[in-house]
Design an enzyme around this catalytic site. Structure first.
Site, PDB file in Angstrom:
ATOM      1  CG  ASP A  31     -39.164  25.383 -25.695  1.00 28.23           C
ATOM      2  OD1 ASP A  31     -39.229  26.056 -26.740  1.00 28.23           O
ATOM      3  OD2 ASP A  31     -38.798  24.203 -25.659  1.00 28.23           O
ATOM      4  NE  ARG A 112     -26.224  35.167 -11.392  1.00 22.59           N
ATOM      5  CZ  ARG A 112     -26.642  35.184 -12.658  1.00 22.59           C
ATOM      6  NH1 ARG A 112     -25.801  35.497 -13.620  1.00 22.59           N
ATOM      7  NH2 ARG A 112     -27.890  34.911 -12.959  1.00 22.59           N
ATOM      8  CB  ALA A 120     -27.923  19.212 -26.089  1.00 24.62           C
ATOM      9  CE1 TYR A 151     -28.226  22.096 -34.270  1.00 25.04           C
ATOM     10  CE2 TYR A 151     -26.966  20.398 -35.402  1.00 25.04           C
ATOM     11  CZ  TYR A 151     -27.809  20.780 -34.384  1.00 25.04           C
ATOM     12  OH  TYR A 151     -28.242  19.858 -33.458  1.00 25.04           O
ATOM     13  CE  LYS A 155     -26.682  22.160 -30.945  1.00 19.57           C
ATOM     14  NZ  LYS A 155     -27.350  22.196 -29.633  1.00 19.57           N
TER      15      LYS A 155
END
Ligand code: UDP
Length: 323
Positions: A31, A112, A120, A151, A155
């Site tokens: 984060d 990988r 999400a 946004y 998404k």
């Protein structure tokens, strides 16, 4: 098993981290706290199975040290309110990048090391929907140039790049379209409907309804949502890679009904409801069709609105009272 959660310091991510730890996972949380909050995961720091790495997942390819069995890509601003500093309208480029470049970095790591990915996504891929309720097959009614496009389109691109990795490289990426979710750990200042209504009611300030209050939303309690995320991630179906699921609560109410319910649950409040100008591009109705999740995953929400709201109000009381 190891899980990597991007955006693990956010509202939903922090609940997901807790649940994964309770289920026996070793959890790494990435984060950069662009919109997440340290206090959401502060108490997890003492858990030996939890690791927080402060990192912007768009900055560079993800190091092999983050390889996991399960990758949850949640990192992204999510509040639409243009007046608040951590919303996607205040962080439009970051929002576009984390759902495209950030998503790609997660997918490359999974490619990988052959882990499963859950992206999400959001009900906002349906835009201001012309179909009601929204089924997964619906392609949506989205403006590519409107104020929400940073946004919605990010998404949608995140979903598209997942499908590229599913089809071209055989990566097992799954998609969840998250509808409005609420609960403890929401940012009281993020400008969304319930954080606004609850903090306004607790502080005896006017409850601000944008528009006439007749728009609708369907709200899902966060623990129900996290159950849905895990049900998708652990689904044994042979067609699970690339499968899309709506997860939300189909119980639909008007914005005015939510405002009144918040006031009823905070009886000491002296707040009154006021009407402000409508928000541009605001979807007028939103309600998930969750038939697919019910039929294929056996998932459905179980927390009643009043119970979830009470828990959320208790949380807001606690965090807004502390210095
Ligand atoms: N809303 C409102 N007053 C507020 C905040 C939001 O009337 O103080 C409305 C908003 O215009 C929208 C609905 O509540 O119609 C849900 O907004 P939210 O920001 O929670 O999320 P959205 O569903 O739009 O992504």
């Amino acid at each position: 098993m190891r899980a990597l959660v991007t955006g693990g310091g956010g509202f939903i991510g922090s609940h997901l981290c807790r649940r994964l730890l309770a289920d026996g996972f070793t959890v790494t949380c990435l984060d950069n706290f662009a919109s997440g909050m340290r206090r959401n995961i502060a108490e997890l720091a003492e858990n030996p199975n939890f690791r927080l790495v402060e990192l912007d997942v768009t900055a560079a390819p993800l190091d092999d040290e983050f390889k996991a069995d399960r990758y949850f890509h949640l990192a992204s601003p999510a509040s639409p309110n243009p007046h608040t500093p951590r919303s996607y309208m205040a962080l439009p480029l970051e929002t576009a990048m984390v759902n495209s470049v950030g998503m790609r970095n997660v997918l490359d790591l999974a490619k990988r090391h052959a882990g499963r990915v859950l992206f999400a996504s959001t009900s906002e891929v349906y835009g201001d929907p012309l179909e009601h309720p929204q089924r997964e097959e619906y392609w949506g009614n989205v403006s590519s140039t409107g104020p929400r496009s940073c946004y919605d389109e990010a998404k949608r691109f995140g979903e598209a790049i997942c499908m590229i990795y599913v089809r071209k490289y055989g990566v097992d990426a799954r998609l969840i379209r998250i509808f409005n979710t609420y609960g403890p750990n929401m940012d009281p200042e993020d400008g969304r409907m319930l954080p606004n209504f609850i903090t306004q009611a607790l502080n005896n300030k006017p409850i601000t309804i944008y528009g006439d209050g007749r728009y609708t939303r369907s709200l899902c309690f966060v623990q129900d949502l996290v159950g849905g995320m895990l049900a998708i991630m652990e689904s044994p179906r042979s067609d699970a890679a690339g499968r899309v699921y709506n997860v939300g609560n189909p119980e639909e109410h008007t914005i005015l009904e939510y405002a009144k319910l918040v006031l009823e649950l905070i009886p000491s409040s002296r707040s009154e409801i006021v009407y402000e100008p409508p928000v541009p591009d605001d979807p007028s109705r939103r309600k998930p069709d969750i038939t697919r999740a019910q039929a294929e995953l056996g998932w459905q929400p179980s927390v009643p609105l009043r119970e979830g709201l009470q828990k959320t109000i208790d949380y807001f009381r606690e965090v807004t009272a502390s210095p």
